[in-house]
Scaffold this active site. Sequence first.
Site, PDB file in Angstrom:
ATOM      1  N   ILE A 105     -20.340 -30.562  -2.121  1.00 38.01           N
ATOM      2  CA  ILE A 105     -19.913 -29.976  -3.399  1.00 38.01           C
ATOM      3  C   ILE A 105     -18.450 -29.594  -3.281  1.00 38.01           C
ATOM      4  CG2 ILE A 105     -20.282 -28.100  -5.034  1.00 38.01           C
ATOM      5  CD1 ILE A 105     -23.193 -28.044  -4.121  1.00 38.01           C
ATOM      6  N   TYR A 138     -11.556  -6.145   1.675  1.00 36.90           N
ATOM      7  CA  TYR A 138     -11.568  -6.691   3.029  1.00 36.90           C
ATOM      8  C   TYR A 138     -10.143  -6.767   3.584  1.00 36.90           C
ATOM      9  CZ  TYR A 138     -11.783 -10.208   6.724  1.00 36.90           C
ATOM     10  OH  TYR A 138     -11.640 -10.882   7.910  1.00 36.90           O
ATOM     11  N   LEU A 163     -25.983  -7.441  16.094  1.00 35.13           N
ATOM     12  CA  LEU A 163     -26.747  -8.643  15.740  1.00 35.13           C
ATOM     13  C   LEU A 163     -26.986  -8.775  14.231  1.00 35.13           C
ATOM     14  CD1 LEU A 163     -29.371  -8.769  18.645  1.00 35.13           C
ATOM     15  CD2 LEU A 163     -27.169  -9.928  18.479  1.00 35.13           C
TER      16      LEU A 163
END
Length: 724
Positions: free
Chosen positions: A198, A140, A33
Amino acid sequence: MKVLITGGYGFIGSHVAERFHQEGYDVIIIDNLTTGKKENVTIKHKSYQLSIEDPKCVEVFKSHKIEVVVHLAAQVSVANSVSNPIADAGSNIVGLVNMLNLATTYGVKKFIYASSAAVYGIQKELPITEEMECTPISPYGMSKLSGEMYCEKWERLYGLQTLGFRFSNVYGPRQDAIGEGGVISIFTNRLLTEQPLILHGDGDQTRDFIYVEDVAFAIYRGANSPQTGIYNLSVNEQTSVNRIIEVLNEIQPVPEIIHKEKRAGDIEHSVLDNRKVMRDLDWSPLYTIEEGLAKTVAHFKKESKKPLKAEKRAPSPARVKARKILSKAIPTLETLVAFSLITWLTFIYPSSGSGVIDLKLFFITIIGIMHGSRQAMLAVVLSTALFTYQKLEGGRDVISLTYDTDFFFQLAIYLFVGLVIGYTIERKKTIIKQQAYELDEMNNRYVFLDRIYTDVRDVKDELQTRILNAGDSYGKIYAATKELESLEPEHVFNSAVSVVKSIMHVKKVKIYVVNKPQTYLRLMASSGYDASGLAKSLKVAEHAYLNEVINTGAIYRNEHLREDVPLMVAPLFHNEKVTAIIAIDDLSFESFSMYHQNLFKITTDLISSALNKAFTHISATESQRYYEDSIILKPEVFSDIVTSKKKMYEDYGVPYLLLNTECFDLSTSATAEYLSTKLRETDYLGMDYAGNLLILLTNTSKDDEEKIVNRLAHDSIILTATEE
């Protein structure tokens, strides 16, 4: 079928959970979570709040026969991987390896994992195919590429089928405004809150956006496909940011667009070739960008109308620091206030310094009890200063005090009381803190194991209900297995014989226990065999069928009807290791079928489950079964095992022998230690209620007494048979 989804409360994981549930799977979710939300999943499922690196994950695999693992839990932020590569590797590599290891250990059939287009890095040639060289530019991407290599090697080394998907930019309902593809969720949020969009750069940069339900369906297809390896998962279309804004404007007018400089490091164009996945998995994306965005905006609108839950804001660092300073300052302030009171009382009642009670000693004691050694020492210093001041006020000078033994004796008393009280309280606080920590750990473990037990119990109750409603044969299984409700392995083995006889309609049943090295088997229980012709021990290396059962964990069928081999042999497991086998003979020819093999498997699985429960109970209550620091069973436990052996003898004629020991020049513990090296794993040492040390020998008759006594012989021990 059961599917385990790690990260199942996340954006993609929740949609995958829904897809598998729709297809009839039992869904199990592991999620810590960190980014997932429980409200994302409303279907019936089993839930475990764990990190994928947590050792407790093994309990989930133990408690459920999981067939498919969909591994989606990961650290997904490129920026976070750059700022904290250790945490990125911990989740994306260590967590993945933990799941792979558990999947292999507990017989998972298919392991599906999420990779990313980030493994490709910057590619000049588009569309990007799976065969192109991977040159990730972030930790990553590196961790995702490492994960792919682990899965590939795991399949080669351990035979676990692994299938990986390199996602392009996934979007859809429940997506947070973080991670790859977050531009759509960011734009949608701003659109619905009437904030300007944006736009970084000119908006011509393109991505390969894929709707999340298409991803979920591809994962489901992969779970039911024999394909393994790595696949791009994408739409194979370039969609510009300007096009996203146009579609959003058609759904709801965009209030304003603010143009900003292009961000450094942004890839201009990206698209993944999806032809391989379409061909091999017979899959294709169903949602166009217009349809996907319409569903996404509709979801966000619906969510925005829900009442917001009050969120607990974390206190600011300055406030946390102030609280720490205040918490440290309060004891000192209390000490100073108490000292002020003592000083006032001392001067109001000057006789108290030499009267019945010394207020300064009282002050040191109370402060030490309240706050421990640090404040006790401060109280000692303050009391010393006050006492010195009193002496000086009484006409003494500093020089004379240095020669005054009474003065230093009084100071020594202050110091002694402060040290003793302070040390005692600090030690008590440390013990309390340690006990509180241990209690908290035990409570956490209890809560977790209680949930596991409840889940298993629910499954068992559901299975029993199905068995009762499935017809006469299976109802009989349920009735027979009620006999297995025992927490003593001996009782389970005894009951197992009658259960197998009743369900399989056979007269000949034998159970052998496997030793720890899995090289020998020892007869534990039997029925229907001629005792003289039944082997009491078997060497695994001399019997091919035993080798097969122990190494494969599968049921053996004597298809060639060899006379020296049982008709069927099934393993019993404990901690995923074969701990015993059940063999049957005298099965009628018409019953020698696949149906009866399945019936035998169901029966032995239930016996194995009962045995597991009994062994687990024994491990948990070991200190209550044996005398402290010994291998001698307590009278109540030993008596129960003897009773079980008597029943086995009365019902099936399985012999046992009970020997009494008389010790000379040897203590009981030394005698037990000597005998333990001579006994087999199926024998027991225990005390009777009269305090005699007894040996219980399984499957041993009076005829074997002389041989047994010679084997256990010792100059200081006399063995005599008391019962057979």
